[in-house]
Design an enzyme around this catalytic site. Sequence first.
Site, PDB file in Angstrom:
ATOM      1  CB  SER A 124     -22.792  22.488-100.830  1.00 54.76           C
ATOM      2  OG  SER A 124     -23.857  21.963-101.586  1.00 54.76           O
ATOM      3  CE1 TYR A 149     -19.864  24.291-105.628  1.00 55.05           C
ATOM      4  CE2 TYR A 149     -21.565  22.594-105.623  1.00 55.05           C
ATOM      5  CZ  TYR A 149     -21.042  23.779-105.121  1.00 55.05           C
ATOM      6  OH  TYR A 149     -21.697  24.422-104.105  1.00 55.05           O
ATOM      7  CE  LYS A 153     -18.671  24.861-102.139  1.00 56.19           C
ATOM      8  NZ  LYS A 153     -18.078  26.119-101.672  1.00 56.19           N
TER       9      LYS A 153
END
Length: 337
Positions: A124, A149, A153
């Site tokens: 991302s 979150y 990544k």
Amino acid sequence: MKILVTGGLGFIGSETVISLIENGYEVVIVDNLANSKIGVLDRIETITGVRPDFVKVDCCDKEALNQVFDAYPVSGVIHFAGLKAVGESVRIPLAYYRNNLLSTINLVEAMAAHNVYNLVFSSSATVYGDPKELPLLETTPLGETTNPYGETKKMIERILTDFNKANPQFNIALLRYFNPIGGHKSGLLGEDPTGIPNNLLPYVTQVAIGRRDKLHVYGNDYPTEDGTCIRDYIHVCDLAEGHVATIKYLEEKPGLVIFNLGTGKGTSVFGVLKAFEEATGVKIPYQIDPRRPGDVTANYANVDKAEKILHWKAKRDVKQACFDAYQFQVKNPKGIE
Ligand code: WQD
């Protein structure tokens, strides 16, 4: 050639499965249905005329994952499965670290045990943090993430990079997505969040059909032209095609590669509302709320690398994406049953 797609019933995963099938690949989907519906499988079949193999497996279950590799010889893997709600990750960080990291490690170990060496990972643009300079290049130093979150990544990118150094027979692509929106042109597939949508477009489409009364715009005092944040919104079908181009690339070129998958263009929140109205004729009522913690002012990609090396470029604009997202919402007012 068969590709294993984890999270293949999700928003981006399902569109990628369709693109793979349209490009002559066979697909086996692994999904634990935590944030997706089994009905998506029927819709993939309606769209493509092919019903991909499906196994309900949680990638945190290593034994079950190994059994999938035993049963289905595959030449590559696209790994979408993961928890992805930013706000939730702040509330239950351990669940995010456990799920996203463990599932990826299990997957890579299962691949190694079965001599499967091509892996595409869903990363991302969040790994860039709050950008100091725009547009973002793949070589731009990574920034501080603002939530667990995003950190998963970044950590997985690092894990896969270290793993690749030690295991150069692996070919790994880290794809940094910008903001995926839109849906399949049939109106059969689109973003279908449970509960209150966190992301802009699903919220907008729910307002458009009257499921919510107005949009809350998080801040109009950012240093941008109209005061709202700028993002690089990419049509999910363009993103899906980017995965097929990446799988093809990995079949020929060894090593680890990183690509930004965006459009290269930034659009503000008000810009999205304008595009939405132009595409659908629906004006979205909104109120201005305070800034949302963790939001960066602006980010958009430099996409030259993907264009040059993958020969891939986003073809659809924000207006098209708004239209397709709206079509999906109109045809599925309560989401996919
Ligand atoms: C876009 C803009 C909001 C909702 C997140 C993750 C990222 C990636 C994609 C997902 C911002 C504004 C939003 C609303 C609003 N990962 N907004 N009202 O935050 O850029 O990216 O989703 O799996 O890692 O961080 O996307 O769609 O939430 O927000 O005004 O109700 O819309 O402030 O400017 P974001 P978003």
